[in-house]
Each structure stands twice: as C-alpha cells, then as structure tokens.
Design an enzyme around this catalytic site. Structure first.
Site, PDB file in Angstrom:
ATOM      1  N   SER A  55     123.089  26.203  32.177  1.00 10.70           N
ATOM      2  CA  SER A  55     121.653  26.034  32.350  1.00 10.70           C
ATOM      3  C   SER A  55     121.263  24.679  31.774  1.00 10.70           C
ATOM      4  O   SER A  55     121.964  24.134  30.909  1.00 10.70           O
ATOM      5  CB  SER A  55     120.897  27.137  31.601  1.00 10.70           C
ATOM      6  OG  SER A  55     119.523  26.844  31.469  1.00 10.70           O
TER       7      SER A  55
ATOM      8  N   TYR B 256     119.420  31.818  24.056  1.00  8.89           N
ATOM      9  CA  TYR B 256     119.945  31.656  25.410  1.00  8.89           C
ATOM     10  C   TYR B 256     120.456  30.224  25.579  1.00  8.89           C
ATOM     11  O   TYR B 256     121.560  30.003  26.090  1.00  8.89           O
ATOM     12  CB  TYR B 256     118.847  31.959  26.426  1.00  8.89           C
ATOM     13  CG  TYR B 256     119.245  31.721  27.872  1.00  8.89           C
ATOM     14  CD1 TYR B 256     119.985  32.674  28.568  1.00  8.89           C
ATOM     15  CD2 TYR B 256     118.871  30.554  28.536  1.00  8.89           C
ATOM     16  CE1 TYR B 256     120.337  32.464  29.892  1.00  8.89           C
ATOM     17  CE2 TYR B 256     119.227  30.338  29.857  1.00  8.89           C
ATOM     18  CZ  TYR B 256     119.955  31.299  30.532  1.00  8.89           C
ATOM     19  OH  TYR B 256     120.310  31.086  31.844  1.00  8.89           O
TER      20      TYR B 256
ATOM     21  N   LYS C 193     124.338  28.867  26.274  1.00 13.03           N
ATOM     22  CA  LYS C 193     124.665  28.046  27.436  1.00 13.03           C
ATOM     23  C   LYS C 193     125.253  26.695  27.020  1.00 13.03           C
ATOM     24  O   LYS C 193     126.075  26.117  27.740  1.00 13.03           O
ATOM     25  CB  LYS C 193     123.427  27.857  28.307  1.00 13.03           C
ATOM     26  CG  LYS C 193     122.970  29.139  29.009  1.00 13.03           C
ATOM     27  CD  LYS C 193     124.062  29.711  29.901  1.00 13.03           C
ATOM     28  CE  LYS C 193     123.561  30.864  30.756  1.00 13.03           C
ATOM     29  NZ  LYS C 193     124.595  31.367  31.696  1.00 13.03           N
TER      30      LYS C 193
END
Length: 255
Positions: free
Chosen positions: A148, A161, A165
């Site tokens: 991401s 998150y 990533k």
C-alpha cells in the site's frame, strides 16, 4: 516482440488470496483472461463458489478454495489443494489483508496489532515459504505482494496497517534478493486510494476524500482493474528483469 506472448499466462497456475471481491478478484479475472488457471481464496466458500462460477461461464479456468490466512494451518491446506488440483504454482499473489481499526495509533489495542501483523505480514511470509518448492520448479515464477502507499508513507488513521505494509515491502526485497538464484521474482505493488469495500472508510468520508484528491496528480479515485493490469505486468515475462521493485498505482499521491 510478440506482445501476445509477453503478456500471456497460458500454462501457468496462479494463486490469489483475498480474491472473492475487490482488488483480489480483479487480479484473478485478469490472470484468467490472460490464460492462467487461477485459484481464488478467501474465508467465505460460498462467495468463492459464486465468483468462480461466474468466471467459468466466461470460459475461464478458476477454482475457489477457502482459507483464513490468519490461521497458518489453513495455509498449508490451501497450497496442498492448489497443487493437487493443478499440479503446480507459478504465480502467487499475497493480497489478503485486514485493518480492524481506523483512528489514532494510541487507540490500537495489542489484539488489533497482532491480528494486523498475522494477516498482513506473517501470512504472506508463511505462504511464500510453503509455495517455494513449487515456485522454484517454475520456468517463470513470480510473487506479487500487495502492499500500500501507506507502506511508503503512513496514512492518517491507518497507523499499524501502514506499519505492516512497510514491513511487507521490506520482506519483499529480502525474498527477491535471496530467491533470485532460484529464478523466482518477488515484487511489491502499492495501490493508492482504490474504490473497494476494504477502503470504504476512506472514500465514503467526504473530508478525507477531498483532502486526498487535492494531493493527487490524477484527481480521481482508482479502480481495482487498474491494479490488476499492473499485477499482470508483474506476473508475466513483460517484467522478466524486474524483481525487488516497489511499484505504485496511486494517481501520483507519492510524487
């Protein structure tokens, strides 16, 4: 150069996690259209069967195998069933991800942290190792880890998150360097804001959307198909000299 073969996956077997909807399903569809036999995986067998049936009606070879990637015992079953069904694995796409919390990082519980790392980092690590014996037997093996833009620069409200990533990007580079001698390419693809159910907390919030659109060179939200097209490049011989790369598809957000 024969472009019909450069972007072909005929004779290849691809395994795509998190593929009953969104980016994963779009990748599976594009791979199947390019000639691959595709295994789609997610936690919901009913959803997988429905999507596989729809794609088969279009003449594609697609099978659904349920797997909760956060349950590491199920990962081995997924690989075993894929090989039992198609005899090999040439392309692996680690797309399944989770983000159970949206907000300040200091509000993230240890339980949420562990779930995020289990699904977003540990599962790709384990699945890559399980697929290794089959990938190294492939003439053109490719692993695509869906990271991401948050892995490049942390996104507001997506703290852990983003951390997971970023770690996935680093892990991609490690595997690429160590697996080069085995003929396995490993790359990371970093989508920006894509209109999927997974990212609904972002694109359904007008304030967040307006803020992000202002930062984009291409001033619109992206689509799953646009990510799938880049994944096809990474899966085929079109990218035969590309490994350890971190490619963005983000409308220019990270410029």
């Amino acid at each position: 150069m024969d472009l019909s073969t450069v972007f072909s996956l005929i004779g290849k077997v691809a395994l795509v996690t998190g593929a009953s909807k969104g980016i994963g399903l779009s990748i599976a569809e594009v791979f199947a259209a390019a000639g691959a036999k595709v295994v789609i995986s997610s936690r919901n067998q009913e959803a997988l069967d429905e999507m596989a049936k729809s794609l088969k009606h279009r003449g594609y070879e697609v099978s659904g195998i349920t797997c909760n990637v956060g349950n590491f015992d199920e990962l081995k079953l997924l690989v075993d069933k894929t090989v039992e069904r198609y005899g090999q694995i040439d392309v692996l796409v680690n797309n399944a991800a989770t983000n159970p919390i949206f907000g300040p990082i200091h509000d993230t519980s240890l339980e949420a942290y562990e779930k995020i790392m289990d699904v977003n980092l540990k599962a790709p690590f384990q699945l890559m190792k399980l697929c290794f014996p089959y990938l190294r037997e492939s003439a053109e093996a490719s692993v695509i880890n869906i990271s991401s833009i948050g892995g490049i620069s942390p996104e507001p409200g997506l703290g852990m998150y983003s951390v997971s990533k970023a770690a996935l990007i680093s892990m991609t580079k490690v595997f690429a360097k160590e697996w080069g001698d085995h003929g396995i390419r490993v790359n990371a693809l970093c989508p920006g804001l894509i209109k999927t159910k997974f990212s609904e907390a972002l694109w359904s919030n007008d304030k967040i959307m307006q803020s992000m659109i202002k930062q984009l060179a291409i001033k619109r939200i992206g689509t799953s198909d646009e990510i799938a097209s880049m994944a096809l490049f990474l899966a085929t011989s079109a990218s035969s000299y590309t490994t350890g790369a971190v490619l963005t598809a983000d409308g220019g957000f990270t410029i």
